[in-house]
Design an enzyme around this catalytic site. Structure first.
Site, short mmCIF file in Angstrom:
data_model
loop_
_atom_site.label_atom_id
_atom_site.label_comp_id
_atom_site.label_asym_id
_atom_site.label_seq_id
_atom_site.Cartn_x
_atom_site.Cartn_y
_atom_site.Cartn_z
N ILE A 192 28.92 36.51 26.95
CA ILE A 192 28.47 35.26 27.48
C ILE A 192 27.43 35.54 28.42
CG2 ILE A 192 29.14 33.05 28.87
CD1 ILE A 192 30.54 33.22 26.37
N ARG A 203 40.54 34.78 24.48
CA ARG A 203 40.66 35.48 25.90
C ARG A 203 39.49 35.47 26.69
NH1 ARG A 203 46.04 34.59 26.52
NH2 ARG A 203 47.23 35.96 25.06
N GLU A 204 39.47 34.96 27.87
CA GLU A 204 38.23 35.16 28.75
C GLU A 204 38.29 36.50 29.46
OE1 GLU A 204 38.65 31.64 30.81
OE2 GLU A 204 38.53 30.20 29.01
N SER A 209 43.32 41.72 38.84
CA SER A 209 43.28 40.65 38.28
C SER A 209 43.68 40.70 36.92
CB SER A 209 42.05 39.73 38.49
OG SER A 209 41.96 39.64 39.92
N PRO A 210 44.62 41.53 36.28
CA PRO A 210 44.75 41.79 34.98
C PRO A 210 44.74 40.59 33.94
CG PRO A 210 46.76 42.11 36.34
CD PRO A 210 45.79 41.90 37.12
N GLU A 256 21.02 46.68 50.10
CA GLU A 256 19.93 45.82 50.77
C GLU A 256 20.43 44.47 51.15
OE1 GLU A 256 16.30 45.60 48.65
OE2 GLU A 256 17.40 44.94 46.94
#
Lengths: 184, 184
Positions: B14, B37-38, B113-114, B140
């Site tokens: 994506i 799954r994302e 964050s599994p 920067e």
């Protein structure tokens, strides 16, 4: 003390999924320069340090696609809509483990990945566990194995990288601290 | 014990950004059903619990766009390329705080964050701090205020939700546990 805030000039929405949203924000930095921030929006979650009457920690073994690994975690789940975190904690405990609880208290809330995501985890401790009949009611894409481990076993599972996530590592260390303070 | 693994059938890319990549994976669940799954891919990071000779914790105050908040964290940063985490920890400590260290040891690594991301944080403890001339060399787009706080002050900052992220909460609790074990 210097000013640290960044001003959003433009938000580009990239993805709106079932769990997360992704956007890229064009920001003005404190020095006036421009930069871009990649931001994942998440509904927030709860996690539950659930203790049996014998002082064992209730854990769920679960495959995590993001990691391509099966790991052992304390029960946890996402907030649904405007759900109250305490109610969510009771619901997730029951759905994932089949346990209800007589006592539940909030311990801490923390952001998991402040560099790129707004996911917050509200951690609760539950005691007075009792099995609720016909309760195990996982999401249709959720498969877990239940485990109950002593604090010492949990520390060993961290060493073996079977417990491998921040909220569970925090919960195990919380129990170690509790024991150390009681023994004094 | 039931089988928990999910088989990837298709990966849809994506977004490929400066820090994260996002993909949606079509998976076959353990029961043969299909789901999506994302998954956020992240290069991994280090964090450093740096202690002054007086036992104070070195912290950086930093604006986090994802949270729209300024919070106080232990120094941390992303791995660059195939960088060794230990080298990265020394580099980030120096860049963010201007401190070099005589001693550094690994404490723990955890996924943050599994549920949706593969970000791992490798946490180190650094001692024997010394100021390196002309070293503060932030990215920067990075602006931080340096703070040195006692463990007690850090616990108070958690109560005030100024310390508000998982790795820093873990590090503070690590120091509390260390103190409790020493006092026994």
């Amino acid at each position: 003390m210097s000013r640290l805030e960044e001003k959003t000039l433009k938000t580009e929405k990239i993805f709106d999924g079932r769990i997360i949203r992704l956007q890229v924000e064009e920001v003005e930095l404190p020095n006036g320069q421009l930069s871009k921030r990649e931001v994942v929006k998440h509904p927030g979650a709860v996690a539950i340090l659930a203790l049996t009457d014998e002082g064992k920690m209730v854990m769920v073994e679960q495959y995590r696609k993001a990691l391509e690994k099966t790991i052992i975690e304390i029960p946890a789940g996402k907030l649904e809509g405007n759900e109250d975190p305490l109610q969510c904690a009771k619901r997730e405990l029951e759905e994932e483990t089949g346990y209800g609880c007589d006592e539940i208290e909030w311990l801490i809330s923390f952001y998991t990945s402040p560099g790129f995501a707004d996911e917050i985890v509200h951690l609760y401790m539950a005691k007075g566990l009792h099995v609720i009949e016909n309760s195990a009611n996982l999401d249709e894409d959720e498969f877990v194995n239940l485990k109950e481990v002593t604090v010492q076993e949990a520390v060993q599972l961290i060493g073996e990288q079977k417990i491998y996530d921040a909220k569970t590592a925090y919960a195990v260390q919380y129990m170690q601290l509790k024991e150390a303070l009681q023994e004094k």
